[in-house]
Design a protein around this motif. Sequence first.
Motif, short mmCIF file in Angstrom:
data_model
loop_
_atom_site.label_atom_id
_atom_site.label_comp_id
_atom_site.label_asym_id
_atom_site.label_seq_id
_atom_site.Cartn_x
_atom_site.Cartn_y
_atom_site.Cartn_z
N ASP A 28 45.66 35.49 70.23
CA ASP A 28 45.45 34.57 69.10
C ASP A 28 44.01 34.55 68.62
N ALA A 62 49.63 32.07 80.01
CA ALA A 62 48.84 33.23 79.58
C ALA A 62 47.46 33.22 80.23
N ARG A 68 47.58 43.29 61.55
CA ARG A 68 47.00 42.09 60.90
C ARG A 68 45.51 42.29 60.63
N HIS A 104 47.70 44.51 70.25
CA HIS A 104 48.95 45.28 70.26
C HIS A 104 49.21 45.70 68.80
N GLY A 121 47.14 32.95 74.79
CA GLY A 121 47.79 31.65 74.66
C GLY A 121 47.03 30.63 73.84
N ASP A 146 48.01 39.84 78.51
CA ASP A 146 47.13 38.78 79.00
C ASP A 146 46.46 39.21 80.31
N1 LIG Z 1 53.43 33.02 79.46
C1 LIG Z 1 52.68 32.83 78.37
O1 LIG Z 1 52.03 31.79 78.21
C2 LIG Z 1 52.64 33.90 77.35
C3 LIG Z 1 51.86 33.69 76.22
N2 LIG Z 1 51.70 34.64 75.29
C4 LIG Z 1 50.81 34.31 74.17
O2 LIG Z 1 51.59 34.07 73.04
C5 LIG Z 1 50.80 34.23 71.88
C6 LIG Z 1 51.56 35.07 70.86
O3 LIG Z 1 51.54 36.42 71.27
P1 LIG Z 1 52.65 37.47 70.88
O4 LIG Z 1 52.08 38.83 71.10
O5 LIG Z 1 53.93 37.14 71.57
O6 LIG Z 1 52.91 37.18 69.34
P2 LIG Z 1 52.50 37.98 68.03
O7 LIG Z 1 53.13 37.31 66.87
O8 LIG Z 1 51.04 38.24 67.96
O9 LIG Z 1 53.19 39.39 68.24
C7 LIG Z 1 54.59 39.51 68.31
C8 LIG Z 1 55.03 40.50 67.26
O10 LIG Z 1 54.42 41.75 67.51
C9 LIG Z 1 55.38 42.74 67.67
N3 LIG Z 1 54.93 43.69 68.71
C10 LIG Z 1 54.39 43.40 69.90
N4 LIG Z 1 54.16 44.53 70.60
C11 LIG Z 1 54.53 45.54 69.81
C12 LIG Z 1 54.57 46.94 69.96
N5 LIG Z 1 54.14 47.53 71.10
N6 LIG Z 1 55.02 47.68 68.95
C13 LIG Z 1 55.44 47.09 67.81
N7 LIG Z 1 55.46 45.76 67.61
C14 LIG Z 1 55.01 45.00 68.60
C15 LIG Z 1 56.63 42.00 68.10
O11 LIG Z 1 57.80 42.69 67.79
C16 LIG Z 1 56.51 40.72 67.30
O12 LIG Z 1 56.94 40.91 65.95
C17 LIG Z 1 49.49 34.86 72.34
O13 LIG Z 1 48.49 33.87 72.43
C18 LIG Z 1 49.82 35.37 73.71
O14 LIG Z 1 48.67 35.44 74.54
C19 LIG Z 1 52.32 35.97 75.38
O15 LIG Z 1 51.36 36.82 75.93
C20 LIG Z 1 53.56 35.93 76.24
C21 LIG Z 1 53.38 35.18 77.55
#
Ligand SMILES: NC(=O)C1=CN([C@@H]2O[C@H](COP(=O)(O)OP(=O)(O)OC[C@H]3O[C@@H](n4cnc5c(N)ncnc54)[C@H](O)[C@@H]3O)[C@@H](O)[C@H]2O)[C@@H](O)CC1
Length: 287
Positions: A132, A42, A162, A156, A105, A220
């Motif tokens: 986060d 990320a 939240r 998002h 991340g 990201d």
């Molecule tokens: N390669 C990497 O290292 C990656 C790291 N990541 C990091 O992972 C961590 C968690 O992030 P996440 O966003 O995955 O987890 P979150 O738990 O914050 O969000 C995921 C939840 O949000 C919902 N959601 C997301 N976009 C939505 C939309 N447009 N409409 C409705 N619901 C939506 C999903 O369905 C899921 O339930 C963050 O720190 C992020 O920066 C992610 O960005 C993925 C890639």
Amino acid sequence: MNPIYIDQKEILKHYKQPDKYTHKGIQGHAIIIGGSYGKIGAVTLSSKACLKTGCGLVTVFIPKCGYDILQISIPEVMVVTDNQEKFISNITFDIKPQAIGIGPGLGLEIETQQAVYKFLKINKTSLVIDADALNILSKNKEWLPLLLPKTIITPHPKELERLIGKWNSEEEKIDKAITFSKQYHLIIVMKGAPTRIIDEDTIYENTTGNAALATAGSGDVLTGMITSLLAQSYEPISAAILGVYLHGLTADIALPETGYQSFIASDIITNIGKAYLSLENKDWNFL
Ligand SMILES: NC(=O)C1=CN([C@@H]2O[C@H](COP(=O)(O)OP(=O)(O)OC[C@H]3O[C@@H](n4cnc5c(N)ncnc54)[C@H](O)[C@@H]3O)[C@@H](O)[C@H]2O)[C@@H](O)CC1
Ligand SMILES: Nc1ncnc2c1ncn2[C@@H]1O[C@H](COP(=O)(O)OP(=O)(O)O)[C@@H](O)[C@H]1O
Ligand SMILES: [Mg+2]
């Protein structure tokens, strides 16, 4: 309330061409703070996007486990590490950046949450808060008054929920976001399809981008792009507007070659140059 559409005409009110005599020392120094074990990608994406959007210098602040990964994958980016191996526990650096992006991340360890609190208490630099770091604020809403006016947050829909609670309609979502923006004087980049930007009573709606952006890491990348523009002395609202527009435009440019399915976050970064060129009416099709 009617939104202001973020199209080419609106963008040209904000976009500044680089000065012929600029150098890396005055093109802005940005720091991206984030990463944890398994999520160093990320910060890698975010910091690369930050450089490719034009700021002069980029440093990342990451846990130790990301050191080799960052240095090998992006030699142009400088690295400062935390004392902890797998997560961030104490945010310190002796650099004076023009902008900071925090969150990609980052993870939600208790020590990381405390580190974010201490950082927000003393920070005086323009800030983009994502992922986060937003989730940490949602868990500790009493810290929200620590944010400087015009701090940019990039939730998002789940991250937004939240922060501001559930909504029953698109209209209610926007109303709640306006109230939140006014309460803490924040610029809210409400990511989605379309992405809207709320700056107190003003609503902007982006016109670029497509479903190819529904892929890991695309947010990201956006954080890195907006942080880069802030570091280059764009006003926060202009950085948010231009960042969101260019980010979406990369997907519109790439689509004929990648289709929706095979487009990944790195393709956004690859196409930032063509997106910029199209602002200057240089047709990227013939490059
Ligand atoms: N390669 C990497 O290292 C990656 C790291 N990541 C990091 O992972 C961590 C968690 O992030 P996440 O966003 O995955 O987890 P979150 O738990 O914050 O969000 C995921 C939840 O949000 C919902 N959601 C997301 N976009 C939505 C939309 N447009 N409409 C409705 N619901 C939506 C999903 O369905 C899921 O339930 C963050 O720190 C992020 O920066 C992610 O960005 C993925 C890639
Ligand atoms: N269907 C879609 N149409 C347009 N843009 C989208 C679509 N889906 C996602 N995006 C954009 O992709 C980005 C996703 O951000 P985010 O969910 O934070 O991703 P990540 O956390 O994986 O980096 C946002 O800028 C969002 O507006
Ligand atoms: Mg995200």
